[in-house]
Write an enzyme that holds these catalytic residues in place. Structure first.
Site, PDB file in Angstrom:
ATOM      1  CG  PHE A 148      -1.824   1.258   1.182  1.00 32.97           C
ATOM      2  CD1 PHE A 148      -3.003   1.236   0.450  1.00 32.97           C
ATOM      3  CD2 PHE A 148      -1.484   2.421   1.844  1.00 32.97           C
ATOM      4  CE1 PHE A 148      -3.824   2.365   0.395  1.00 32.97           C
ATOM      5  CE2 PHE A 148      -2.287   3.546   1.795  1.00 32.97           C
ATOM      6  CZ  PHE A 148      -3.467   3.509   1.065  1.00 32.97           C
ATOM      7  CG  ASP A 233       5.955   3.931   1.418  1.00 34.08           C
ATOM      8  OD1 ASP A 233       5.930   4.680   2.414  1.00 34.08           O
ATOM      9  OD2 ASP A 233       4.950   3.730   0.697  1.00 34.08           O
ATOM     10  CE  LYS A 262       0.066   7.157   6.517  1.00 34.18           C
ATOM     11  NZ  LYS A 262      -1.222   7.819   6.256  1.00 34.18           N
TER      12      LYS A 262
END
Length: 412
Positions: A148, A233, A262
């Protein structure tokens, strides 16, 4: 000062109003939050909830961290946006601090995690053509099953999650998918057109899935030997969540490219970044990539403070210490309403016994007890408390989970 709110004192009315004019791309729990501090959120009826999701790790430092709020308020009064057409006084300091934290030479700030991933893809392809010498329009990037990396059409095109992918084609070519954690399959997929491997060192959305021990070290060796970029990531896994600054640190691995987001914005403002050495990020020239809000003064001021907080190691140490409690408490539930758990630092994936109920049902039962968490892939719930959570609050939240999963089947 009058605070304008769209909420009402009635939770059902407030929730219905939120749902009525919103595209249904989320299935939220029926709670309407009005205020939050630290690890606690308060709804419009005054009920308090322990936050065990932390905005999918965007709130690693909790809600309303005093130092982050102070910096944000100060910057709001000074300057919020110039665009990259000009240089502002917060830009160089942020980029230098983040580059030093990563041990890299250059930083390219963006806004969201998906933007950072898209940027990394563009950079890897351009590096492949200009540095590695791959023939034009033949660049390949290897990705993992269960990945994801975001929601753009390019990114969902190399997902194998039908909810993310189905109905959004046609998709961009140039991606090769291999099983997550299978080093032999990954190496076999590399050919002369391969420019990068894009990998989550821990798959967050997949349910906090950890690769086999040694996989990241092996991947680093393969990428170095074959002249392929290793792109990590770390949008969810990085910036203290796992007990180290980056999840790759657990195997003493330094990727060629860090993809961050984030928690970099401290839960206040969106900011993401691609961080790499000059050989990689230096392939971009003016006009080839950009963002109006990327690297804006407000984001840079907050982001610099986040980096300074991480540089002390305090939050990483806390995630390690509380992570031991999290792991031990969750492992004690296996066989008692829980099938399996996976943890790294203050982050966990908990597979619920289907005889107890679905992940959604467990989250709804937890909400009724004053705890907020989120399910994924039907039977799994993810726990990612703010790193500032107290031991007592963490223990209390885990007590509620133990009572929910140990109380027998939940009603449908």
């Amino acid at each position: 000062m009058t605070v304008v709110s769209d909420a009402t004192a009635d939770i059902r009315t407030a929730f219905a109003r939120a749902e009525e004019r919103t595209a249904h791309n989320y299935h939220p729990l029926p709670v309407v939050v009005e205020h939050a501090e630290g690890a606690w959120m308060t709804d419009v009826e005054g009920r308090r909830f322990l936050d065990l999701l932390a905005g999918y790790s965007a709130l690693n430092f909790g809600h309303g961290h005093p130092e982050l709020l102070r910096v944000a308020h100060e910057q709001l009064d000074r300057l919020t946006l110039t665009s990259r057409a000009f240089v502002h006084d917060q830009f160089a300091g942020f980029c230098a601090a983040l580059g030093d934290l990563c041990g890299k030479e250059l930083v390219l700030p963006m806004n969201t995690g998906a933007e950072a991933v898209e940027t990394a893809i563009k950079v890897a392809r351009k590096w492949g053509y200009e540095v590695k010498g791959v023939a034009a329009d033949r660049a390949k990037i290897i990705v993992a099953q269960g990945n994801f990396h975001g929601r753009t059409t390019t990114i969902v095109g190399f997902s194998d999650d039908p909810d993310a992918r189905d109905g959004f084609g046609p998709f961009a070519p140039g991606f090769v998918q291999v099983p997550y954690g299978d080093l032999a399959a990954l190496e076999a997929a590399i050919d002369e057109d391969t420019v990068a491997v894009l990998i989550e060192p821990i798959q967050g959305e997949g349910g906090v899935v950890l690769p086999p021990d040694g996989f990241l070290r092996g991947l680093r060796e393969v990428c170095t030997r074959t002249n392929v970029l290793m792109m990590a990531d770390e949008i969810q896994a990085g910036l203290g969540r796992t007990g180290r600054t980056f999840a790759c640190d657990h195997e003493d691995v330094v990727p060629d490219v860090y993809v961050l987001g984030k928690a970099l914005g401290g839960g206040i403002v969106p900011i993401s970044a691609v961080v790499a050495d000059r050989e990689v990020l230096g392939v971009l020239r003016p006009g080839q990539h950009g963002s109006t809000f990327g690297g804006n003064p407000l984001a840079c001021a907050v982001g610099r403070t986040v980096v300074d907080m991480l540089a002390t190691g305090e939050h990483q140490a806390r995630a390690t210490e509380l992570g031991v409690v999290l792991r031990e408490r969750l492992e004690s539930l296996v066989g008692h309403g829980v099938v399996a758990v996976r943890t790294r630092g203050l982050w966990a994936g908990v597979d619920i016994d289907p005889t107890v109920g679905s992940g959604r049902q467990v989250c709804e039962a937890l909400m009724a007890r004053g705890v907020l968490a989120k399910d994924t892939h039907g039977s799994t719930i993810r726990l990612a408390p703010p790193l500032v959570i107290s031991l007592e609050d963490l223990e209390w939240g885990l007590d509620q989970l133990a009572e929910v999963v140990g109380s027998g089947p939940l009603l449908g």
